[in-house]
Design an enzyme around this catalytic site. Structure first.
Site, PDB file in Angstrom:
ATOM      1  N   SER A 148      -9.681  82.331 -15.480  1.00  0.00           N
ATOM      2  CA  SER A 148      -8.663  81.977 -14.589  1.00  0.00           C
ATOM      3  C   SER A 148      -9.515  81.068 -13.721  1.00  0.00           C
ATOM      4  O   SER A 148     -10.700  81.089 -13.825  1.00  0.00           O
ATOM      5  CB  SER A 148      -8.137  83.188 -13.759  1.00  0.00           C
ATOM      6  N   TYR A 163     -10.349  90.351  -8.208  1.00  0.00           N
ATOM      7  CA  TYR A 163      -9.789  89.383  -9.214  1.00  0.00           C
ATOM      8  C   TYR A 163     -10.812  88.288  -9.609  1.00  0.00           C
ATOM      9  O   TYR A 163     -11.172  88.047 -10.708  1.00  0.00           O
ATOM     10  CB  TYR A 163      -8.540  88.904  -8.824  1.00  0.00           C
TER      11      TYR A 163
END
Length: 258
Positions: A148, A163
């Site tokens: 990401s 995350y």
């Protein structure tokens, strides 16, 4: 551009699709199949995996569904054994599993931290651990990990440290493995999606319609990407068009991270 993946076996972990819409993993599975690969669609929810399989078969492709918890080593060992027994080889490994946890620093629990890293990071480790040695023995292969843009820049609107760190670790794991297995013709690359319009992303907001308007506006191109954008990038990295590309972080974000 057509990329010939005919005769290749692709294992897509996290390849299920929701009842409505398309996931990044599901789109990648469809793209691999469109280019001729036989796809093993793996998901903890076997019904989601079967939805992807059905879409591939309806389009004339070849795919089967498999159930596994990617964060459980025994499940991935079983998946490897089943795949080898059925096909004899694996040419493409696609690691798409991931989740997030929105939480302020002082409120992060050990349990929540471990859960995110188990799902986002340990799943990639286990899959690479089981499938890369198989690729080495057969003379090569391609691993595509999904990270990401949150791995290289913090979100300006949401704080999700576990995350960010887990995906940053996926990036570095990719680099380490790419260097280690380059001599074996096993290529390992990672895709960094930006804002992609998926059902999962939309569900994170109380007002999905307004959220998508705001997310589109935050993207320099004026719109979010699609799961097919991720799938197309993955199909390129898995193909012979990328035969001399390994260890890269491919941003698919419409300039969001610039």
């Amino acid at each position: 551009m057509q990329r010939n993946l005919e005769g290749r076996i692709a294992v897509v972990i996290g390849g299920g699709n929701p009842p409505q819409g398309l996931s990044n993993g599901g789109a990648a599975a469809q793209c691999y199949a469109r280019e001729g690969a036989t796809v093993v669609c793996v998901d903890m929810d076997v019904a989601a995996a079967q939805r992807t399989v059905d879409s591939i078969v309806e389009a004339g492709g070849k795919a089967v569904a498999a159930q596994a918890n990617a964060a459980r080593q025994e499940d991935i060992i079983a998946l490897r054994n089943q795949t080898v027994e059925r096909y004899g080889r694996v040419d493409i490994l696609h690691n798409n599993v991931g989740t997030e946890h929105v939480c302020e620093l002082e409120d992060i629990t050990e349990e929540a931290w471990d859960r995110i890293h188990d799902i986002n990071l340990k799943s990639v480790l286990f899959a690479c651990q089981q499938f890369i040695p198989l690729m080495v023995k057969q003379g090569g292969g391609s691993v595509v990990n999904i990270s990401s843009t949150a791995s290289i820049r913090p979100s300006p609107t949401t704080f999700y440290l576990s995350y960010n760190t887990s995906k940053a670790a996926v990036n570095h794991m990719t680099r380490v493995l790419a260097r280690r297995y380059a001599k074996d013709q096993v290529r390992v690359n990672v895709i960094l999606p930006g804002m992609i319009r998926t059902a999962h992303a939309t569900k994170l907001y109380a007002d999905p319609v307004q959220a998508n308007i705001e997310r589109d506006a935050r993207c320099p191109m004026g719109r979010q990407g699609t799961p097919e954008d991720i799938g197309n990038a993955a199909a390129f990295l898995a193909s012979d068009d990328a035969r001399y590309i390994t260890g890269i972080e491919l941003r698919v974000d419409g300039a969001l991270s610039l």
